[in-house]
Design an enzyme around this catalytic site. Structure first.
Site, PDB file in Angstrom:
ATOM      1  N   ARG A  16       4.754   1.755  -0.395  1.00  0.00           N
ATOM      2  CA  ARG A  16       5.385   1.280  -1.608  1.00  0.00           C
ATOM      3  C   ARG A  16       5.399  -0.249  -1.571  1.00  0.00           C
ATOM      4  NH1 ARG A  16       8.888   5.437   0.352  1.00  0.00           N
ATOM      5  NH2 ARG A  16       8.962   7.271  -1.013  1.00  0.00           N
TER       6      ARG A  16
ATOM      7  N   LYS B  77      12.847   4.157   1.416  1.00  0.00           N
ATOM      8  CA  LYS B  77      13.600   4.920   0.426  1.00  0.00           C
ATOM      9  C   LYS B  77      14.413   6.016   1.110  1.00  0.00           C
ATOM     10  CE  LYS B  77      12.903   7.115  -4.076  1.00  0.00           C
ATOM     11  NZ  LYS B  77      11.888   7.532  -5.068  1.00  0.00           N
TER      12      LYS B  77
ATOM     13  N   HIS C 154       1.432   0.909  -6.958  1.00  0.00           N
ATOM     14  CA  HIS C 154       1.755   2.311  -6.680  1.00  0.00           C
ATOM     15  C   HIS C 154       0.549   3.222  -6.881  1.00  0.00           C
ATOM     16  CE1 HIS C 154       5.287   4.531  -5.451  1.00  0.00           C
ATOM     17  NE2 HIS C 154       4.874   5.557  -6.176  1.00  0.00           N
TER      18      HIS C 154
ATOM     19  N   ARG D  37      -1.107   3.675  -3.655  1.00  0.00           N
ATOM     20  CA  ARG D  37      -0.421   4.679  -2.830  1.00  0.00           C
ATOM     21  C   ARG D  37      -0.818   6.084  -3.259  1.00  0.00           C
ATOM     22  NH1 ARG D  37       4.545   5.940   0.038  1.00  0.00           N
ATOM     23  NH2 ARG D  37       5.781   7.515  -1.031  1.00  0.00           N
TER      24      ARG D  37
ATOM     25  N   HIS E 152       8.044  11.416   2.002  1.00  0.00           N
ATOM     26  CA  HIS E 152       8.674  12.315   1.038  1.00  0.00           C
ATOM     27  C   HIS E 152       9.655  13.244   1.751  1.00  0.00           C
ATOM     28  CE1 HIS E 152       5.106  11.942  -1.996  1.00  0.00           C
ATOM     29  NE2 HIS E 152       5.943  10.924  -2.054  1.00  0.00           N
TER      30      HIS E 152
ATOM     31  N   TYR F 108      -0.104  16.023  -5.718  1.00  0.00           N
ATOM     32  CA  TYR F 108      -1.452  15.495  -5.479  1.00  0.00           C
ATOM     33  C   TYR F 108      -2.498  16.609  -5.448  1.00  0.00           C
ATOM     34  CZ  TYR F 108       1.062  11.224  -4.442  1.00  0.00           C
ATOM     35  OH  TYR F 108       1.874  10.124  -4.550  1.00  0.00           O
TER      36      TYR F 108
END
Length: 357
Positions: free
Chosen positions: A216, A241, A305, A308, A331, A340
């Site tokens: 990120r 995050k 992004h 990414r 994640h 994805y």
């Protein structure tokens, strides 16, 4: 038990009598009912639109995040005008105590100030759910995105429920349905072209790291020199995050470029620093990516992004297990990573189009 304290009021007293088996405690000088989820729901539903419910004494605070202190004094020190309503000091203090990420603080403050300036002549505490709905309808008429509207709701909830201690104030506030947009992905050839069209070795390293480690933008900016482990070929991402540390891949090509970059630019603490030695800005990173993509003749809008997203998709197309991709991206759930699978083209290529048969 759920204890209920209130200033003398005939309406509230009448409503309390309608609660399930209310009793009086002489020891605590309050009415009480049995503490169950059903009874708690009844309390909030019974007094909605009649009284604010302050649950500070009843609800436990959430665990404070272990982030670095956030400096939001800029909002305190702004030059102010009498025609604009500014976020209350209690709002700023609570953001600091909760140690919310700086980007979250900026979003909450900006969104909440827009809300209170929509009702310039009304005391914040007197605004009702109906008026909050009216503001949200105003945003919808302005064609604001679902994400924007959800940010507005979160900023308003933060004031009433966290700052003022009135939980569950928004039981019946409707949120927009969550949009399910597929991530935009570039081809490997487009990625190589963007990297080749950067202006200098520093910009080349920034774009290459965003893609090759699936970072990120904020994670890239927070990287210290010590976070690059060239012996184990890993990038250490700290306090990302949801306050999670993780490792991601380090490209051999990037390591070679980083060594050249280090000798030329001599960063002191952060891997990428501004001319005054401070952390590089996110706006500058975005501009670097856009400029390189434009020079590479890519017509689509390209953001950090998207690099990414491309990293994750290309790994999936090359056969990498989804759980490893989840770990590399940081994640919390594979459900986030599974999106994805809808843009990875290797599976689609194996399908014979009926028109071509």
């Amino acid at each position: 038990m759920i204890g209920l304290q209130f200033h003398p009021d005939k309406v509230i007293q009448a409503l309390i009598k309608e609660l399930p088996n209310p009793k009086w405690s002489a020891a605590f000088s309050m009415v009480y009912i049995i503490n169950t989820k059903e009874n708690l729901d009844i309390v909030f539903n019974k007094f909605r639109g009649i009284a604010w419910v302050n649950g500070n004494s009843f609800f436990k605070e959430k665990v404070i995040r272990d982030n670095e202190p956030v400096d939001i004094n800029w909002y305190r020190n702004r030059s102010k005008t009498t025609s604009y309503r500014y976020v209350p000091e209690t709002y700023l203090v609570k953001l600091e105590l909760k140690r919310y990420a700086l980007n979250t603080c900026k979003t909450y403050i900006s969104q909440f100030e827009k809300f209170i300036n929509h009702y310039p002549d009304k005391d914040i505490i007197t605004l009702s759910e109906q008026e909050i709905r009216g503001y949200l309808q105003h945003l919808i008429r302005q064609n604001k995105s679902n994400s924007y509207i959800n940010q507005a709701i979160n900023s308003i909830k933060f004031y009433y429920e966290v700052v003022m201690g009135m939980p569950n104030r928004f039981y019946s506030i409707e949120r927009p349905r969550k949009e399910q947009k597929l991530p935009q992905v570039l081809s490997k050839e487009e990625i190589r072209s963007i990297i080749a069209n950067t202006n200098n070795i520093k910009h080349r390293c920034i774009v290459s790291l965003l893609y090759s480690s699936g970072l990120r933008r904020s994670e890239l900016l927070d990287l210290k020199l010590t976070d690059i482990d060239s012996k184990r070929m890993l990038v250490h991402i700290r306090n990302a995050k949801n306050n999670k540390d993780r490792y991601s891949l380090l490209s051999e090509k990037v390591v070679k470029d980083l060594r050249i970059y280090y000798r030329q630019w001599k960063p002191k603490a952060y891997l990428f620093e501004s001319p005054n030695g401070m952390k590089y800005s996110g706006k500058s990173v975005g501009a670097i990516v856009v400029r390189a993509a434009t020079k590479a003749s890519i017509k689509r809008k390209v953001t950090p992004h998207i690099l990414r997203h491309s990293f994750a998709t290309h790994l999936l197309e090359s056969g990498t297990d989804l759980r490893y991709i989840q770990t590399l991206l940081g994640h919390s759930s594979t459900r986030t990573t599974e999106i994805y699978t809808q843009v990875a083209i290797n599976k689609f290529k194996a399908i014979k189009n009926p028109l071509d048969e």
